[in-house]
Motif scaffolding. Structure first.
Motif, short mmCIF file in Angstrom:
data_model
loop_
_atom_site.label_atom_id
_atom_site.label_comp_id
_atom_site.label_asym_id
_atom_site.label_seq_id
_atom_site.Cartn_x
_atom_site.Cartn_y
_atom_site.Cartn_z
N VAL A 160 -0.55 4.10 7.50
CA VAL A 160 -0.83 3.15 6.41
C VAL A 160 -2.00 2.25 6.80
O VAL A 160 -2.92 2.02 6.02
CB VAL A 160 0.42 2.29 6.08
N PRO A 178 0.80 -1.22 0.00
CA PRO A 178 0.00 0.00 0.00
C PRO A 178 0.84 1.27 0.00
O PRO A 178 0.32 2.36 -0.20
CB PRO A 178 -0.82 -0.11 1.28
N ILE A 179 2.13 1.15 0.27
CA ILE A 179 3.02 2.32 0.28
C ILE A 179 4.41 1.84 -0.13
O ILE A 179 4.80 0.72 0.16
CB ILE A 179 3.04 2.99 1.67
N ASP A 180 5.12 2.68 -0.82
CA ASP A 180 6.46 2.35 -1.29
C ASP A 180 7.42 2.35 -0.09
O ASP A 180 7.56 3.38 0.58
CB ASP A 180 6.90 3.39 -2.33
N GLY A 226 -5.29 0.72 2.69
CA GLY A 226 -4.05 0.30 3.33
C GLY A 226 -4.28 -0.85 4.30
O GLY A 226 -3.53 -1.82 4.32
N GLN A 257 9.77 5.27 0.23
CA GLN A 257 9.17 6.51 0.71
C GLN A 257 9.04 6.46 2.24
O GLN A 257 9.19 7.47 2.91
CB GLN A 257 7.80 6.74 0.08
N VAL A 258 8.74 5.28 2.75
CA VAL A 258 8.63 5.11 4.21
C VAL A 258 9.97 5.47 4.84
O VAL A 258 10.03 6.26 5.80
CB VAL A 258 8.22 3.67 4.58
N VAL A 314 3.90 7.09 10.57
CA VAL A 314 3.90 6.57 9.19
C VAL A 314 3.31 5.16 9.15
O VAL A 314 2.43 4.86 8.35
CB VAL A 314 5.33 6.58 8.61
N ARG A 319 10.57 9.25 4.67
CA ARG A 319 9.72 10.01 5.61
C ARG A 319 10.18 9.82 7.05
O ARG A 319 10.14 10.74 7.86
CB ARG A 319 8.26 9.62 5.44
N SER A 324 -5.90 3.82 6.76
CA SER A 324 -6.71 4.00 5.55
C SER A 324 -7.39 2.68 5.21
O SER A 324 -6.81 1.60 5.45
CB SER A 324 -5.86 4.48 4.39
#
Length: 196
Positions: A100, A71-73, A106, A76-77, A96, A80, A103
């Motif tokens: 995720v 659900p998230i790269d 997510g 990028q985690v 963070v 961040r 949502s």
């Protein structure tokens, strides 16, 4: 009228070539793991040229993220998490990670991933290798202490435990406490693991 001659070599991309590449990647990652999977091997398995795989995916990391439907790269985690003061690392990690899960999309994907990891040694190995390379190692390098990998690993155990209790098991009151309270309670524990 003669039929057009087909040139030798790999077949060109078709309407679902991207999907076929993702299927080949999932199979290769599951069978060989993250480290041993290459773009060239995925291309061979999908019956296409490696250049076509690169046309759809810039790198093996990109291919992994899409193949696993994360659900998230993870890159990028890591970015961040590392973007900010060192004494707030625990809070950023908690925010963070739980963000995720909060949502609807997510949470659905993360539940599927967690269940797959628990029920399949191959998926567990694959996620371990991929997440280690894209999140744990960069964060450990940024800590720049001798036991950094252990520290980040301890953070991972806390996060997995909270996710299991809140989103999979529904353990009260963890399951229903508001997100900000959960982050406020979790952040200092994560920070202690990282810099204490």
């Amino acid at each position: 009228m003669t039929a057009p001659r087909r040139t030798p070599g790999r077949r060109p991309g078709g309407p679902d070539t991207r999907g076929e590449i993702l299927t080949a990647a999932r199979e290769s990652f599951a069978e060989k793991g993250f480290s041993a999977t290459s773009i060239r091997a995925v291309a061979r398995h999908a019956g296409v040229d490696a250049a076509l795989v690169h046309h759809y995916f810039d790198s093996k990391d990109d291919l992994f993220v899409e193949a696993m439907a994360l659900p998230i790269d993870p890159r990028q985690v890591a970015f961040r998490i590392l973007d900010g003061p060192r004494d707030q690392l625990g809070r950023r990690i908690a925010s963070v990670f739980l963000g995720v899960w909060e949502s609807a999309d997510g949470q659905q994907r993360m539940k599927a991933i967690f269940r797959s990891v628990v029920s399949s040694d191959e998926v567990a190995r694959l996620m371990r290798e991929g997440i280690s390379e894209m999140i744990i190692q960069p964060v450990a390098r940024a800590l720049d202490v001798p036991d950094a990998t252990l520290r980040v690993g301890m953070v991972a155990t806390q996060l997995i435990g909270v996710a299991m209790a809140r989103y999979l098991v529904g353990l009260e009151p963890v399951a229903s406490v508001d997100l900000q309270t959960l982050i406020d309670r979790l952040a200092p524990v994560l920070q202690l693991h990282l810099t204490g």
